[in-house]
Scaffold this motif. Structure first.
Motif, PDB file in Angstrom:
ATOM      1  N   VAL A 130       0.778  -1.379  -0.371  1.00 51.54           N
ATOM      2  CA  VAL A 130      -0.365   0.137  -0.305  1.00 51.54           C
ATOM      3  C   VAL A 130       0.866   1.349  -0.323  1.00 51.54           C
ATOM      4  O   VAL A 130       2.159   1.215   0.470  1.00 51.54           O
ATOM      5  CB  VAL A 130      -1.018   0.217   1.111  1.00 51.54           C
ATOM      6  CG1 VAL A 130      -2.101  -1.369   0.913  1.00 51.54           C
ATOM      7  CG2 VAL A 130       0.170  -0.055   2.908  1.00 51.54           C
ATOM      8  N   ILE A 131       0.079   2.397  -0.431  1.00 49.09           N
ATOM      9  CA  ILE A 131       1.221   3.918  -0.417  1.00 49.09           C
ATOM     10  C   ILE A 131      -0.118   4.791   0.194  1.00 49.09           C
ATOM     11  O   ILE A 131      -1.023   4.973  -0.180  1.00 49.09           O
ATOM     12  CB  ILE A 131       1.031   4.115  -1.715  1.00 49.09           C
ATOM     13  CG1 ILE A 131       2.187   3.073  -2.344  1.00 49.09           C
ATOM     14  CG2 ILE A 131       1.473   5.382  -1.775  1.00 49.09           C
ATOM     15  CD1 ILE A 131       2.291   4.037  -4.326  1.00 49.09           C
ATOM     16  N   TYR A 176       4.554  10.646   1.769  1.00 43.69           N
ATOM     17  CA  TYR A 176       4.344   9.490   1.574  1.00 43.69           C
ATOM     18  C   TYR A 176       5.125   8.068   1.423  1.00 43.69           C
ATOM     19  O   TYR A 176       5.968   8.625   1.416  1.00 43.69           O
ATOM     20  CB  TYR A 176       3.357   9.715  -0.258  1.00 43.69           C
ATOM     21  CG  TYR A 176       2.991  10.082  -0.538  1.00 43.69           C
ATOM     22  CD1 TYR A 176       1.180  10.040  -1.330  1.00 43.69           C
ATOM     23  CD2 TYR A 176       3.092  11.585  -0.994  1.00 43.69           C
ATOM     24  CE1 TYR A 176       0.241  10.312  -1.699  1.00 43.69           C
ATOM     25  CE2 TYR A 176       1.651  11.833  -1.708  1.00 43.69           C
ATOM     26  CZ  TYR A 176       0.275  11.261  -2.200  1.00 43.69           C
ATOM     27  OH  TYR A 176       0.038  13.018  -3.059  1.00 43.69           O
ATOM     28  N   PHE A 177       4.348   6.770   1.644  1.00 49.05           N
ATOM     29  CA  PHE A 177       5.025   6.109   2.396  1.00 49.05           C
ATOM     30  C   PHE A 177       4.562   4.458   2.166  1.00 49.05           C
ATOM     31  O   PHE A 177       3.301   4.530   1.661  1.00 49.05           O
ATOM     32  CB  PHE A 177       4.484   5.449   4.069  1.00 49.05           C
ATOM     33  CG  PHE A 177       5.468   6.879   4.640  1.00 49.05           C
ATOM     34  CD1 PHE A 177       6.728   6.609   5.351  1.00 49.05           C
ATOM     35  CD2 PHE A 177       4.582   8.126   4.956  1.00 49.05           C
ATOM     36  CE1 PHE A 177       6.924   8.131   6.268  1.00 49.05           C
ATOM     37  CE2 PHE A 177       5.105   9.113   5.684  1.00 49.05           C
ATOM     38  CZ  PHE A 177       5.918   9.340   6.372  1.00 49.05           C
ATOM     39  N   VAL A 221      11.081  -3.083   0.635  1.00 47.94           N
ATOM     40  CA  VAL A 221      10.883  -2.644   1.821  1.00 47.94           C
ATOM     41  C   VAL A 221      10.481  -3.473   2.800  1.00 47.94           C
ATOM     42  O   VAL A 221       9.945  -4.686   2.408  1.00 47.94           O
ATOM     43  CB  VAL A 221      10.331  -1.950   1.119  1.00 47.94           C
ATOM     44  CG1 VAL A 221       9.439  -0.582   2.294  1.00 47.94           C
ATOM     45  CG2 VAL A 221      10.078  -0.628   0.017  1.00 47.94           C
ATOM     46  N   LYS A 222      11.197  -3.318   3.696  1.00 49.09           N
ATOM     47  CA  LYS A 222      10.737  -4.231   4.985  1.00 49.09           C
ATOM     48  C   LYS A 222      10.311  -2.941   6.282  1.00 49.09           C
ATOM     49  O   LYS A 222      10.875  -2.549   6.926  1.00 49.09           O
ATOM     50  CB  LYS A 222      12.145  -4.881   5.934  1.00 49.09           C
ATOM     51  CG  LYS A 222      12.737  -5.451   4.887  1.00 49.09           C
ATOM     52  CD  LYS A 222      14.371  -6.388   5.664  1.00 49.09           C
ATOM     53  CE  LYS A 222      14.765  -7.415   4.558  1.00 49.09           C
ATOM     54  NZ  LYS A 222      16.089  -7.443   5.670  1.00 49.09           N
ATOM     55  N   GLY A 223       8.916  -3.267   6.337  1.00 45.95           N
ATOM     56  CA  GLY A 223       8.032  -2.300   7.138  1.00 45.95           C
ATOM     57  C   GLY A 223       7.972  -1.402   5.770  1.00 45.95           C
ATOM     58  O   GLY A 223       7.209  -1.844   5.512  1.00 45.95           O
ATOM     59  N   GLN A 224       8.380   0.087   6.449  1.00 43.12           N
ATOM     60  CA  GLN A 224       7.876   1.029   5.726  1.00 43.12           C
ATOM     61  C   GLN A 224       8.706   1.768   4.870  1.00 43.12           C
ATOM     62  O   GLN A 224      10.034   1.980   5.926  1.00 43.12           O
ATOM     63  CB  GLN A 224       6.721   1.799   6.055  1.00 43.12           C
ATOM     64  CG  GLN A 224       7.087   2.495   6.829  1.00 43.12           C
ATOM     65  CD  GLN A 224       5.920   3.209   7.575  1.00 43.12           C
ATOM     66  OE1 GLN A 224       4.760   3.221   7.488  1.00 43.12           O
ATOM     67  NE2 GLN A 224       6.388   3.913   9.243  1.00 43.12           N
ATOM     68  N   VAL A 225       8.655   2.836   3.995  1.00 44.34           N
ATOM     69  CA  VAL A 225       9.748   3.321   3.236  1.00 44.34           C
ATOM     70  C   VAL A 225       8.998   5.016   3.187  1.00 44.34           C
ATOM     71  O   VAL A 225       7.939   4.666   2.223  1.00 44.34           O
ATOM     72  CB  VAL A 225      10.311   3.097   2.301  1.00 44.34           C
ATOM     73  CG1 VAL A 225      10.054   2.867   1.153  1.00 44.34           C
ATOM     74  CG2 VAL A 225      11.707   3.869   2.266  1.00 44.34           C
ATOM     75  N   LYS A 226       9.721   6.005   3.427  1.00 42.34           N
ATOM     76  CA  LYS A 226       8.995   7.351   3.303  1.00 42.34           C
ATOM     77  C   LYS A 226       9.590   7.707   1.496  1.00 42.34           C
ATOM     78  O   LYS A 226      10.726   7.316   1.141  1.00 42.34           O
ATOM     79  CB  LYS A 226       9.163   8.164   3.984  1.00 42.34           C
ATOM     80  CG  LYS A 226       8.836  10.175   3.294  1.00 42.34           C
ATOM     81  CD  LYS A 226       9.427  11.112   4.294  1.00 42.34           C
ATOM     82  CE  LYS A 226       8.277  12.325   4.175  1.00 42.34           C
ATOM     83  NZ  LYS A 226       8.425  13.516   4.668  1.00 42.34           N
ATOM     84  N   LEU A 227       8.946   7.825   0.756  1.00 40.69           N
ATOM     85  CA  LEU A 227       8.630   7.886  -1.163  1.00 40.69           C
ATOM     86  C   LEU A 227       9.240   9.495  -1.540  1.00 40.69           C
ATOM     87  O   LEU A 227       8.890  10.397  -0.610  1.00 40.69           O
ATOM     88  CB  LEU A 227       7.879   7.439  -1.825  1.00 40.69           C
ATOM     89  CG  LEU A 227       7.489   6.031  -1.327  1.00 40.69           C
ATOM     90  CD1 LEU A 227       5.784   6.084  -2.308  1.00 40.69           C
ATOM     91  CD2 LEU A 227       7.905   5.177  -2.707  1.00 40.69           C
TER      92      LEU A 227
END
Length: 242
Positions: A188-189, A196-197, A214-220
């Motif tokens: 998901v974004i 945005y993540f 991507v492990k968990g989440q990353v900020k775009l």
């Protein structure tokens, strides 16, 4: 008094005042909150009141429970959290003054590893809120979008104006991917005040941002390349007036 607002897309369906110690959410009639959609499990999730706060618990549902775009098993709800269940959204409203320690009194519901994970998420959310107040990313002036680099049967560009955009093979996914044994939602974004993540929701199709899993989440960031299940896209920001 805390409450939940049930929505389908932008339509408000019903408002529920939260007065009971336990509230169940699911597709069948015996739930406190019935969500009549085949993407919702019979008994999908429940809320338990703990020291005045409500804790959301996923009941091993087939399609998962998401809070602010992140798949969760347990989550302490805060004002304006949005819960995604199937194609429906429940917005949690609690305008009481927040407590100093939002995790107090709930550790017995979680394993030590889960407690650490939730604490990190809380810290991240606090940092995002602080950044939003300072106007670091000026998200009110821009909206995110994706352009497809690899071939795709959908449109050439997708605006990320919604609070969450789902990627997967299911009908509820706005961005479709193909492959065997993939879940309905693979990633998901989420759109937040701080930006945005991109997050991995589950399954074997792990998204990559600029070649890194991507492990968990990353900020775009503007210009980032996203890859998942053979689909390649570029994330960019554009002025909202466009």
């Amino acid at each position: 008094m805390p409450k939940l607002i049930l929505k389908f897309k932008e339509a408000l369906l019903k408002e529920y005042a939260l007065e009971e110690e336990m509230v169940t959410i699911g597709r069948v009639d015996d739930n406190t909150i019935k969500v009549d959609n085949m993407a919702v499990s019979s008994h999908h999730a429940k809320l338990i009141r703990e020291n005045g706060d409500y804790v959301l618990i996923d009941l091993n549902s087939l399609n998962g429970t998401f809070v602010n775009g992140q798949k969760v098993s347990k989550w302490i709800l805060k004002n304006n959290d949005f819960i995604t269940i199937g194609k429906h959204t429940l917005v949690y409203i609690d305008e009481r003054a927040p407590k100093k320690s939002p995790l107090s009194g709930t550790s017995e519901l979680r394993s030590p590893e889960e407690t650490v994970m939730l604490d990190m998420r809380t810290q991240q959310q606090l940092l995002e809120e602080a950044a939003a107040k300072k106007g670091v990313d000026k998200m009110g002036e821009f909206v995110g979008a994706l352009t497809f680099i690899s071939d795709n049967e959908g449109e050439g560009e997708i605006d990320l104006s919604k609070r969450i955009t789902m990627i997967g093979k299911g009908k509820e996914a706005e961005i479709k991917i193909k492959g065997f044994f993939l879940p309905n939602i693979s990633a998901v974004i989420s759109r937040r005040p701080a930006g945005y993540f991109l997050s991995h929701s589950g399954g074997r199709a792990i998204p990559k941002a600029n070649g890194e899993s991507v492990k968990g989440q990353v900020k775009l960031k503007d210009g980032d390349i996203i890859e998942i299940a053979g689909l390649k896209m570029q994330f960019f920001l554009k002025p909202t007036q466009e």
